[in-house]
Scaffold this motif. Sequence first.
Motif, mmCIF file in Angstrom:
data_model
loop_
_atom_site.group_PDB
_atom_site.id
_atom_site.type_symbol
_atom_site.label_atom_id
_atom_site.label_comp_id
_atom_site.label_asym_id
_atom_site.label_seq_id
_atom_site.Cartn_x
_atom_site.Cartn_y
_atom_site.Cartn_z
ATOM 1 N N TYR A 49 90.885 31.949 25.784
ATOM 2 C CA TYR A 49 90.954 33.397 25.904
ATOM 3 C C TYR A 49 90.223 34.055 24.746
ATOM 4 O O TYR A 49 90.487 33.750 23.579
ATOM 5 C CB TYR A 49 92.430 33.793 25.925
ATOM 6 C CG TYR A 49 92.738 35.237 25.713
ATOM 7 C CD1 TYR A 49 92.365 36.187 26.652
ATOM 8 C CD2 TYR A 49 93.421 35.658 24.586
ATOM 9 C CE1 TYR A 49 92.662 37.524 26.456
ATOM 10 C CE2 TYR A 49 93.719 36.988 24.381
ATOM 11 C CZ TYR A 49 93.335 37.925 25.321
ATOM 12 O OH TYR A 49 93.627 39.243 25.131
ATOM 13 N N LEU A 50 89.275 34.933 25.069
ATOM 14 C CA LEU A 50 88.511 35.635 24.042
ATOM 15 C C LEU A 50 88.540 37.127 24.296
ATOM 16 O O LEU A 50 88.402 37.584 25.432
ATOM 17 C CB LEU A 50 87.053 35.163 24.044
ATOM 18 C CG LEU A 50 86.837 33.685 23.707
ATOM 19 C CD1 LEU A 50 86.270 32.966 24.918
ATOM 20 C CD2 LEU A 50 85.916 33.515 22.512
ATOM 21 N N THR A 51 88.719 37.881 23.216
ATOM 22 C CA THR A 51 88.537 39.331 23.254
ATOM 23 C C THR A 51 87.720 39.720 22.032
ATOM 24 O O THR A 51 87.695 38.997 21.026
ATOM 25 C CB THR A 51 89.871 40.097 23.230
ATOM 26 O OG1 THR A 51 90.627 39.706 22.073
ATOM 27 C CG2 THR A 51 90.684 39.833 24.483
ATOM 28 N N GLY A 52 87.052 40.879 22.121
ATOM 29 C CA GLY A 52 86.260 41.267 20.977
ATOM 30 C C GLY A 52 85.902 42.741 20.958
ATOM 31 O O GLY A 52 86.000 43.442 21.975
ATOM 32 N N HIS A 53 85.493 43.184 19.769
ATOM 33 C CA HIS A 53 85.092 44.567 19.510
ATOM 34 C C HIS A 53 83.666 44.528 18.977
ATOM 35 O O HIS A 53 83.406 43.947 17.910
ATOM 36 C CB HIS A 53 86.029 45.202 18.486
ATOM 37 C CG HIS A 53 87.474 45.108 18.859
ATOM 38 N ND1 HIS A 53 88.105 46.039 19.635
ATOM 39 C CD2 HIS A 53 88.415 44.155 18.559
ATOM 40 C CE1 HIS A 53 89.375 45.699 19.801
ATOM 41 N NE2 HIS A 53 89.582 44.555 19.161
ATOM 42 N N LEU A 54 82.754 45.149 19.699
ATOM 43 C CA LEU A 54 81.340 45.064 19.378
ATOM 44 C C LEU A 54 80.720 46.452 19.338
ATOM 45 O O LEU A 54 81.222 47.378 19.981
ATOM 46 C CB LEU A 54 80.622 44.211 20.429
ATOM 47 C CG LEU A 54 81.196 42.807 20.674
ATOM 48 C CD1 LEU A 54 80.530 42.163 21.876
ATOM 49 C CD2 LEU A 54 81.034 41.935 19.430
ATOM 50 N N GLU A 55 79.619 46.581 18.592
ATOM 51 C CA GLU A 55 78.916 47.859 18.596
ATOM 52 C C GLU A 55 77.442 47.657 18.289
ATOM 53 O O GLU A 55 77.035 46.643 17.698
ATOM 54 C CB GLU A 55 79.544 48.852 17.633
ATOM 55 C CG GLU A 55 79.563 48.482 16.180
ATOM 56 C CD GLU A 55 80.251 49.567 15.353
ATOM 57 O OE1 GLU A 55 79.552 50.533 14.968
ATOM 58 O OE2 GLU A 55 81.463 49.461 15.124
ATOM 59 N N THR A 56 76.650 48.635 18.709
ATOM 60 C CA THR A 56 75.219 48.617 18.453
ATOM 61 C C THR A 56 74.943 49.112 17.039
ATOM 62 O O THR A 56 75.838 49.619 16.346
ATOM 63 C CB THR A 56 74.481 49.508 19.455
ATOM 64 O OG1 THR A 56 74.944 50.862 19.297
ATOM 65 C CG2 THR A 56 74.747 49.055 20.892
ATOM 66 N N GLY A 63 84.230 46.931 24.101
ATOM 67 C CA GLY A 63 85.214 45.864 24.017
ATOM 68 C C GLY A 63 84.940 44.869 25.129
ATOM 69 O O GLY A 63 84.318 45.212 26.141
ATOM 70 N N TYR A 64 85.389 43.616 24.947
ATOM 71 C CA TYR A 64 85.225 42.643 26.031
ATOM 72 C C TYR A 64 86.411 41.698 26.091
ATOM 73 O O TYR A 64 87.095 41.441 25.088
ATOM 74 C CB TYR A 64 83.914 41.860 25.886
ATOM 75 C CG TYR A 64 83.993 40.690 24.914
ATOM 76 C CD1 TYR A 64 84.381 39.420 25.334
ATOM 77 C CD2 TYR A 64 83.681 40.861 23.559
ATOM 78 C CE1 TYR A 64 84.462 38.356 24.449
ATOM 79 C CE2 TYR A 64 83.758 39.816 22.664
ATOM 80 C CZ TYR A 64 84.149 38.551 23.118
ATOM 81 O OH TYR A 64 84.240 37.505 22.240
ATOM 82 N N GLU A 65 86.653 41.172 27.263
ATOM 83 C CA GLU A 65 87.640 40.115 27.524
ATOM 84 C C GLU A 65 86.972 39.063 28.387
ATOM 85 O O GLU A 65 86.336 39.388 29.389
ATOM 86 C CB GLU A 65 88.853 40.670 28.267
ATOM 87 C CG GLU A 65 89.790 39.608 28.823
ATOM 88 C CD GLU A 65 90.691 40.110 29.956
ATOM 89 O OE1 GLU A 65 91.385 39.263 30.560
ATOM 90 O OE2 GLU A 65 90.686 41.316 30.244
#
Length: 348
Positions: A49-56, A63-65
């Motif tokens: 299980y992966l979640t994350g917070h990303l930005e340019t 956000g992603y799951e």
Amino acid sequence: MKKFIIVLIVLFISAASYAENYIKLSPKDSVNLNQDLYYRENFASQWWYLTGHLETEDGRKFGYELTFFAVGVNQNKYQSAFGLNNLYISHFAVTDIEKNKYYKKEEISRGAYGAAGASADKLNVFVYDNILKGNLNEMHIKGEAEEFSIKLDLKSTKRPILNGDKGYSNKVPGCGECASLYFSITDMDTNGIITINGRNYSVSGKSWFDREINSDYNTDKIKGWDWFSIMLESNRELMIYRIRNNEGKANKSSYAVLTDKNGKKQQLDFNKISLDTTEYFKSGITGSKYPVGWHIRIPEKDIDIKIKPYVKNQEFIANYSTFNYYWEGACRVTGTDKGKAYVELTGY
């Protein structure tokens, strides 16, 4: 912490499967790294299980799951490629915060002819075009859908933490086998590409990885749970999960752990944590009312924070793969320490 409903799927598909000799856990069991990163045979269900917070570079946030499940159906050794031993499931979602848009896709496969699978000697899990490869230090993931996709490289900055007692994580008090083998990597530097409607965005940020293996959650005693993975700007990570019994109250297996800036695990007294709801989202599709805003106080650690969703509607409706629905979404954190969080809400 991930979805007890997977056990229900197994029962739905083949009630007889639980009569077979799947491994049952006990308090004597513990996580074995690196082996427990890979697919483990003879367990009824397991997930990555992966979640994350990303930005340019210019500050556009996402956000992603991305989750992979291997669900045991039976243990027969089929000669035919159509023999059904496991179901492989993937849930994939991206939250486009600027556009207030939530994208999701589910996949399910029996794994025939190489459509899905998981390796027992290395980290290699895939369901069609959704892929997880790598090791405890570096992971590479890909998620594909018609309107959105991700291709990301992740590097661990802290060692794995073993949740519960050396990775044995009980879920129902008094039931030793109602448990999982559970570990987390709470801080992974992440870089790559998010694609939304044909446009590519170069992104960087942080991801969180969870791994669980189990055979029995005794789900008739669990109504659902509230799970928080919180990444603080002080370079600490906080995980809390409140397991709700059939009366809606926290059971004694509810759990909290703080990882400090050096990666050291500090298990917290759950009874000294205050969790208060500040905001709700009611689904127009399922009618469920989710507590999506929270005020969390942990006096012993001088933590007093509020969690608010970036996008209110982050409900994952999985009618095709797991026959359930849940809220799982990217959130902002404010208060004594700022940061970001993912919150998962089931049983509403």
